[in-house]
Design an enzyme around this catalytic site. Structure first.
Site, PDB file in Angstrom:
ATOM      1  N   ALA A 112       0.854  -1.199   0.000  1.00 51.11           N
ATOM      2  CA  ALA A 112       0.000   0.000   0.000  1.00 51.11           C
ATOM      3  C   ALA A 112       0.879   1.233   0.000  1.00 51.11           C
ATOM      4  O   ALA A 112       2.095   1.140   0.210  1.00 51.11           O
ATOM      5  CB  ALA A 112      -0.887   0.011   1.234  1.00 51.11           C
ATOM      6  N   LYS A 113       0.297   2.370  -0.231  1.00 52.50           N
ATOM      7  CA  LYS A 113       1.000   3.634  -0.058  1.00 52.50           C
ATOM      8  C   LYS A 113      -0.018   4.736   0.116  1.00 52.50           C
ATOM      9  O   LYS A 113      -1.140   4.645  -0.389  1.00 52.50           O
ATOM     10  CB  LYS A 113       1.869   3.950  -1.288  1.00 52.50           C
ATOM     11  CG  LYS A 113       3.050   4.833  -0.975  1.00 52.50           C
ATOM     12  CD  LYS A 113       4.158   4.036  -0.303  1.00 52.50           C
ATOM     13  CE  LYS A 113       5.402   4.827  -0.083  1.00 52.50           C
ATOM     14  NZ  LYS A 113       6.542   3.925   0.165  1.00 52.50           N
TER      15      LYS A 113
END
Ligand code: GLU
Length: 423
Positions: A112-113
């Site tokens: 994720a980011k």
């Protein structure tokens, strides 16, 4: 002097870079078409526009993102970036790279980011706190200790993580330290987390130099970016006997062919806000720095810094990616042709997320490790991955980046097939 035309090369889109790297690696794998298509897409993306009360009483609207690329291997993991150039495509790319990073080093996480379009340097501490608490609340529909665990990235710090942890805990009604990693030690952070990414960079640099028959002692090292990763990698490499000849940050670069003392440079930066102007060193630009004579180059700033244009002028024999995505795919081809060894981001800077994993495990178990235990386990995991990636590169006759991606994609695809397609 004749006026020179200024050629501004647009920054290569990071998402295009990530997809191109993915497609190169996927060619080596017998992936079914649907699986290949699925892994090329982010699983879910959230855009949030939210107001923040500023110190002067005005209200400003900010835009932020949180992207989950893959949830196949476990909860999603990845940092939060505060930078004026954040885009959804950048966050997508960084999320995909997190999936491959976690997979290649064997962590039970998807990628994720997150990011907010903001220059944190121009906000007061209060404004940053308000922005962080509001952004954390906005993304809390995606974030949880079992589901998605943020961490620091460019422009965010352990303090940012403390605010996120506190905000999430306030909504829950009890303390939830494992909702973020990279926290300060006083609220359940891990020993060794602050240094982890730089330490990992030092370890893989040492190992990669050994495979090239390069002596670390006396090797000339140039580091672009003097934030958490670049500064710590510089001083740990200096401790290994390297001569760090040039470093830089957004204010510019400094160069001394006889060597800089990274700890003194860090002290200077803490006082003045930049390395530029450090006494006894020549000024260089960030672009010039990449082309300085050296043995080892460590780009530890942002994406797309080394392109097909400047790659032919890079002198280093070994490049270790402290940053995510600093080398474009065209530049990668130049280095492959010139036999310059590139240790890719998803292995080189994995130390951060490896120790994030340790922090998360310690928090869930409420059982804390010593700094030695953290560092020994980090070394074991990152060096094992480096050597596995070297073997795959030998076997498939490909670059370390493609080899690392092949191993990562294979691991995720295998888990996906074993879980099966629901319903
Ligand atoms: N932002 C770091 C990275 O790009 C660390 C992520 C984490 O610890 O979750 O790897």
């Amino acid at each position: 002097m004749a006026a020179q035309a200024v050629v501004i090369t647009p920054r290569q889109d990071p998402w295009e870079m990530a997809l191109r790297q993915y497609n190169v690696a996927a060619e080596f794998l017998p992936l079914k078409r649907g699986i290949r298509e699925f892994l090329a897409l982010p699983k879910r993306e959230l855009t949030v526009n939210f107001p923040v009360k500023m110190d002067d009483g005005s209200v400003r609207i900010f835009t932020g993102y949180r992207v989950h690329h893959s949830t196949v291997l476990g909860p999603t993991k990845g940092g939060i970036r505060y930078h004026p150039d954040v885009t959804l495509n950048e966050v997508r790319a960084l999320a995909m790279w997190m999936s491959w990073k976690c997979a290649v080093v064997g962590l039970p996480y998807g990628g994720a980011k997150g990011g907010v379009i903001v220059d944190p340097k121009v906000l007061s501490l209060d404004e940053l706190e308000h922005l962080t608490r509001r952004y954390a609340t906005e993304i809390s529909i995606l974030m949880s200790p079992e589901g998605d665990i943020p961490a620091p990235d460019v422009g965010t710090t352990p303090q940012t993580m403390a605010w996120i942890m506190d905000t999430y805990s306030m909504h829950r009604g009890y303390s939830t330290p494992s909702v973020v990693t990279g926290k300060p030690l006083s609220i359940g952070g891990s020993f060794g987390r602050v240094e982890a990414t730089g330490r990992g960079v030092m370890l893989v640099t040492r190992e990669a130099a050994r495979t090239l028959g390069m002596q670390l002692s006396g090797a000339k090292v140039v580091v672009q970016g003097f934030g958490n990763v670049g500064s710590i990698a510089s001083w740990l490499l200096a401790d290994q006997g390297c001569t760090v000849t040039a470093v830089s940050d957004t204010g510019g670069g400094i160069h001394n062919p006889r060597g800089l003392d990274p700890r003194a440079v860090l002290k200077y930066k803490e006082e003045r806000g930049t390395v530029a102007g450090f006494p006894g060193a020549d000024r260089v630009t960030n672009e010039q720095l990449l082309e300085l004579p050296c043995d080892i180059l460590i780009p530890s700033a942002l994406e797309g810094q080394i392109t097909a244009q400047n790659a032919p002028r890079v002198k280093a024999r070994l490049i270790v990616e402290g940053a995510n995505g600093p080398i474009t795919p065209d530049a990668d081809e130049v280095f492959h042709g010139r036999k310059v060894l590139v240790v890719p981001d998803i292995v080189a800077n994995a130390g951060g997320v490896i120790v994030s994993y340790f922090e998360w495990v310690q928090g869930l178990q409420q059982f804390f490790w010593t700094e030695d235990e953290v560092n020994q386990n980090l070394e074991r995991i990152i060096l094992r991955s480096f050597s596995q990636v070297m073997s795959t590169a030998d076997e498939k006759r490909t670059t370390l980046r493609t080899a690392a991606s092949i191993r990562a994609i294979q691991r995720v695809a295998e888990a996906l097939m074993t879980r099966g397609i629901y319903p």
